[in-house]
Write an enzyme that holds these catalytic residues in place. Structure first.
Site, PDB file in Angstrom:
ATOM      1  N   TYR A  11       0.840  -1.205   0.000  1.00 36.11           N
ATOM      2  CA  TYR A  11       0.000   0.000   0.000  1.00 36.11           C
ATOM      3  C   TYR A  11       0.870   1.249   0.000  1.00 36.11           C
ATOM      4  O   TYR A  11       1.748   1.422   0.862  1.00 36.11           O
ATOM      5  CB  TYR A  11      -0.919   0.001   1.209  1.00 36.11           C
ATOM      6  CG  TYR A  11      -2.144   0.870   1.050  1.00 36.11           C
ATOM      7  CD1 TYR A  11      -3.328   0.342   0.537  1.00 36.11           C
ATOM      8  CD2 TYR A  11      -2.137   2.220   1.429  1.00 36.11           C
ATOM      9  CE1 TYR A  11      -4.468   1.123   0.402  1.00 36.11           C
ATOM     10  CE2 TYR A  11      -3.273   3.006   1.292  1.00 36.11           C
ATOM     11  CZ  TYR A  11      -4.436   2.455   0.785  1.00 36.11           C
ATOM     12  OH  TYR A  11      -5.558   3.241   0.650  1.00 36.11           O
ATOM     13  N   TYR A  30      -5.666   5.606  -7.453  1.00 36.12           N
ATOM     14  CA  TYR A  30      -5.847   5.471  -6.004  1.00 36.12           C
ATOM     15  C   TYR A  30      -7.298   5.102  -5.741  1.00 36.12           C
ATOM     16  O   TYR A  30      -8.151   5.966  -5.576  1.00 36.12           O
ATOM     17  CB  TYR A  30      -5.484   6.796  -5.335  1.00 36.12           C
ATOM     18  CG  TYR A  30      -5.612   6.816  -3.825  1.00 36.12           C
ATOM     19  CD1 TYR A  30      -5.081   5.809  -3.030  1.00 36.12           C
ATOM     20  CD2 TYR A  30      -6.249   7.879  -3.194  1.00 36.12           C
ATOM     21  CE1 TYR A  30      -5.192   5.854  -1.649  1.00 36.12           C
ATOM     22  CE2 TYR A  30      -6.357   7.934  -1.807  1.00 36.12           C
ATOM     23  CZ  TYR A  30      -5.826   6.927  -1.036  1.00 36.12           C
ATOM     24  OH  TYR A  30      -5.931   6.981   0.332  1.00 36.12           O
TER      25      TYR A  30
END
Lengths: 392, 467
Positions: A295, A345
């Site tokens: 991440y 994103y």
């Protein structure tokens, strides 16, 4: 305690809208498209879906989505807390629902216009004052101007640099890796636009020590993942990406993005908790992982994640990165879709879809001989992680 | 006489002002010899605790063998005191000031002071200063107003005719009200929305009530003494719900920090220093680090709390660099390297500091103690006098170098005025080392910065002991 649902479920379908900066459509419209695409990918009629899991900050209720998809009856629906930290948590909860028999086919989804509508990076500056605990918690940071996700993460980064000698160039190397993979991914916003470390170092400060090129994008778009049992997945259209394990974690003295009060703030203990559960329940270890989705809302927190999962020792992620291990030909190529800096994103869900493609062998940046893929979720918040494996 | 002059008139006026350039005025002798009460008054006001200035025992052991005056006091001894000033038209410098006053340039600020010290002054020395007019500039537009810079050089002798020091000095005489108008930044500050208001409830009120009265309160379990921040409702160590608080000392160190640039929230100034401070009691809190440039932030730096009022009923605990204690021993020449940085030192600019130091340096100019007069003369408020800027710079350097360091000179240039309620933070570094006339000299460059910019920049040469 051990997770009982290891290897029980699989991701059978993935679907997404184009990732844009101005979709011109509602997030609901995009959620429907992504969910239909995931069902189409799996070859499952959407009306067979009987479970939905999404995560906080989602503004598209599953009941409206069900209505749009033609789903008549739902037997599991849940909202996992802590935004991007729940990216793998939604899969964990889907596994739990399926393992327990509460649902057969579960859609996990995320849809928003977080570039063209509400800009996610703007932070909490407009948050009104109130007396609830969730509101009071911001009083310890917002009055001092620490109001954005970038600023919350930067506080960890400065201390990490101080303790371990990491530099902003080490953060930049993560960014360069992401953009290198994005450059060869036609679905990525930054397709054909790689960067150099010099570009990174020349990009403007956002919140020191974070530069513009340390920060993920803001995106309009939607991503959906269809989860069912590994058994049922065999009868569907695609090779199943078996969920070896999926776990959530929140650790001692956990705060939302600002766990600054622990003895040490250079590790991510909640991610370490996820790692322990994953490795224990799956029987796998760092040596069994060929590629990972780490991440990357902000590059600095990629480093301690590598340490929590045992790819390198505490404080040595900078050396691991300097040795090129995250790159195409490295020990652990990461974020082969271009990550959230390079592709889009979608709060981690697009990364899990890339993990599925790596298992299937269909990634545009396919890594050879992939047996197991690690994916992690948002850091600094209560978090989650999962491992996808080849079907046996 | 304050009407606008034609170019020709200006030229003639400047020629008149410059007529006596190069001439020397009548020597002026100090009314009192160098004496302990004036030294003590100066040291009290400047908070300069070097024992060589006030403690006979320590002074006997020191490099001078007896009590000496702080070198920065050089021109305080011959100051006229609080007696009506009569500009002597026969005196070259004084005559120029009189002409400028008459022409409407009644505002005055000192801009440069360069002291050279041939030897330290001892009790009983009686100084005589002789002023030479060195230069008068053409009319210039400055931030403060339109005016002329006047430069003088003063030689100081004692009663034995010994040449003890000299001073190069420059002032600006300006027309009040002709400065550049308030910058757009100032307007923005006036319209700035308040900071995000802290959300609070019964569990956290004690913290905000404390900061309102200048106390930094940290939650403490009344059963086991455990401290925690942010506050909770139950002790994580022992489970007690009997929660109280302690008042923290306000001392801490910087554990981590960020410098925020984007996005810009209108309530704040950018770049914005935000720190995670570890209190000496052991808990941490997020706060702002004020009175410090972003590039001066360092993990581990000592900090001290103060309270910033942000709303009518809200004050926030914020931190500034802590004043490092005076060095009681003296650095040796070999211990110091070029590039060494001096610790930061904040000097809160209270009205008391500005007024008491002006009087201690025998500077009775009304702009340094009388707000009404300061406003009338074109200033925003009373402001610090240049002798104090010298005195505080010398204190800063001396506190770092130690009591036996000998000042050879002290050269300063002033910029943004030091107004009350601001804070000036001193910083400095070693910029040269050399031997001169058998002495080991270290040059230190320093700066004192307030919220408007650098107030003082300067250099000093110090003679340090070899070992």
């Amino acid at each position: 305690m051990t997770l009982k649902y290891a290897y029980h479920s699989a991701i059978a379908g993935i679907g997404a809208t184009p990732f844009t900066k101005d979709s011109g459509r509602t997030p609901m419209d995009q959620a429907v498209e992504a969910c239909l695409a995931a069902c189409e990918d799996a070859g499952l009629p959407p009306e067979k879906v009987n479970g939905f899991v999404t995560y906080s900050a989602e503004q598209n209720p599953e009941i409206e989505l069900a209505r749009n998809l033609g789903v008549e009856e739902m037997t599991h629906f849940s909202m996992v807390h802590h935004g991007g930290g729940a990216a793998c948590g939604v899969i964990a909860v889907a596994c739990q629902a399926i393992y327990s028999g509460a649902a057969d086919y579960v859609l996990c989804y995320r849809a928003f216009n977080e570039r063209s509508w509400h800009r996610f990076g703007a932070g909490v500056q407009d948050r009104p004052a109130g007396a609830e605990a969730s509101e009071v918690s911001f009083s310890w940071s917002s009055p001092f101007g620490l109001v954005t996700p970038a600023s919350w993460v930067a506080m960890f980064a400065t201390r990490y640099m101080h303790e371990y000698g990491a530099t902003t160039e080490d953060f930049g190397r993560v960014s360069v890796v992401d953009r290198d993979f994005a450059a060869t991914n036609p679905y990525a916003h930054f397709f054909q636009r790689p960067i150099t470390l010099e570009d990174h170092q020349n990009s403007r400060w956002i919140v020191e020590p974070l530069r513009l090129l340390d920060c993920c994008q803001e995106t309009d778009g939607a991503q959906a993942l269809l989860v069912t049992t590994a058994e049922r997945a065999k009868d569907l259209k695609q090779k199943p990406a078996v969920i070896a394990s999926a776990a959530q974690g929140a650790a001692e003295d956990q705060h939302m993005m600002r766990s600054y009060y622990r003895d040490s703030i250079t590790g991510i203990p909640e991610m370490g908790l996820c790692a322990r559960q994953l490795y224990q329940s799956s029987g796998l270890s760092a040596d069994d992982i060929q590629t990972a989705i780490i991440y990357d809302h902000f590059t600095p927190l990629v480093l301690p994640q590598l340490e929590e999962f045992g790819f390198c020792d505490r404080g040595e992620a900078k050396d691991f990165i300097r040795d090129g291990h995250l790159q195409r030909d490295g020990r652990l190529p990461i974020n082969t879709n271009g990550g959230q800096l390079g592709e889009a994103y979608i709060h981690g869900l697009n990364g899990i879809a890339e993990g599925v493609r790596q298992i299937r062998g269909t990634s545009v940046n396919q890594i050879e001989n992939v047996e197991n893929v690690l994916a992690t979720a948002g850091t600094a918040v209560p978090t989650s992680a999962l491992i996808l494996s080849q079907p046996q | 006489m304050s009407e606008v002059m034609t170019d020709e008139q200006k030229e003639a006026f400047v020629a008149k002002l410059r007529k006596e350039v190069g001439s020397t005025g009548t020597p002026s002798t100090a009314r009192d010899p160098v004496n302990q009460p004036m030294i003590r008054h100066w040291c009290d006001a400047m908070e300069d605790a070097n024992p060589l200035y006030t403690d006979p025992d320590a002074a006997t052991q020191g490099p001078h063998g007896e009590i000496v005056a702080p070198p920065a006091m050089l021109n305080a001894w011959t100051m006229p005191g609080n007696i009506p000033r009569v500009n002597d038209p026969q005196d070259p410098a004084s005559g120029v000031y009189a002409m400028l006053d008459e022409a409407g340039y009644v505002g005055v600020v000192a801009t440069n002071s360069e002291h050279v010290y041939h030897r330290y002054l001892k009790l009983g020395d009686r100084l005589t200063g002789t002023v030479k007019l060195v230069d008068v500039t053409e009319e210039k537009q400055t931030a403060l107003g339109i005016g002329h810079f006047v430069t003088t050089e003063t030689e100081y002798l004692n009663q034995h005719g010994e040449h003890v020091g000299s001073m190069f000095f420059r002032i600006l005489k300006f027309r009040p009200g002709t400065g550049r108008t308030a910058s757009s930044d100032g307007d923005a500050a006036a319209e700035r929305p308040p900071r995000p208001r802290p959300s609070r409830n019964q569990d956290t009120d004690f913290f905000w009530q404390g900061s309102r009265v200048g106390e930094l309160r940290i939650q403490q379990c009344q059963n086991c003494g455990y401290l925690q921040h942010p506050p909770g409702t139950r002790c994580p160590a022992c489970g007690s719900t009997d929660m109280g608080y302690i008042t923290a000392s306000g001392e801490g160190t910087l554990y981590s920090y960020v410098v925020s640039h984007h996005p810009r929230v209108p309530s704040f100034d950018y770049p914005l220093n935000i720190g995670l401070v570890e209190l000496e009691e052991g808990v941490r809190l997020v706060t702002n680090i004020t009175d410090c440039d972003p590039d001066q932030l360092k993990v581990g730096m000592p900090l001290r709390a103060w309270h910033m009022q942000t709303h009518e009923d809200v004050s926030l605990p914020v931190f500034r660099p802590a004043r490092v204690p005076r060095n009681p021993s003296t650095l040796t020449f070999d211990e110091v390297s070029v590039g060494d940085e001096l610790p930061l030192c904040p000097i809160p600019l209270t009205p008391t500091l500005i007024v008491s130091t002006a009087i201690a340096s025998r500077d009775y100019q009304d702009v340094h103690h009388d707000r009404d007069m300061a406003l009338k003369k074109g200033s925003e408020d009373i402001f610090m006098n240049i002798l104090t800027s010298s005195g505080l710079s010398a204190r800063y350097i001396g506190d770092w170098a130690g009591p036996d360091a000998v000042f050879k000179n002290l050269k300063i240039r002033l910029g943004a005025p030091n107004y009350p309620y601001d804070c000036m933070t001193m910083s400095g570094s070693v910029t040269a080392k050399r031997e001169a006339d058998g002495e080991d000299i270290v040059e230190v460059s320093f700066r004192g910065q307030n919220s408007r910019g650098p107030h003082v920049t300067g250099t000093v040469d110090l003679a340090l002991p070899r070992a």
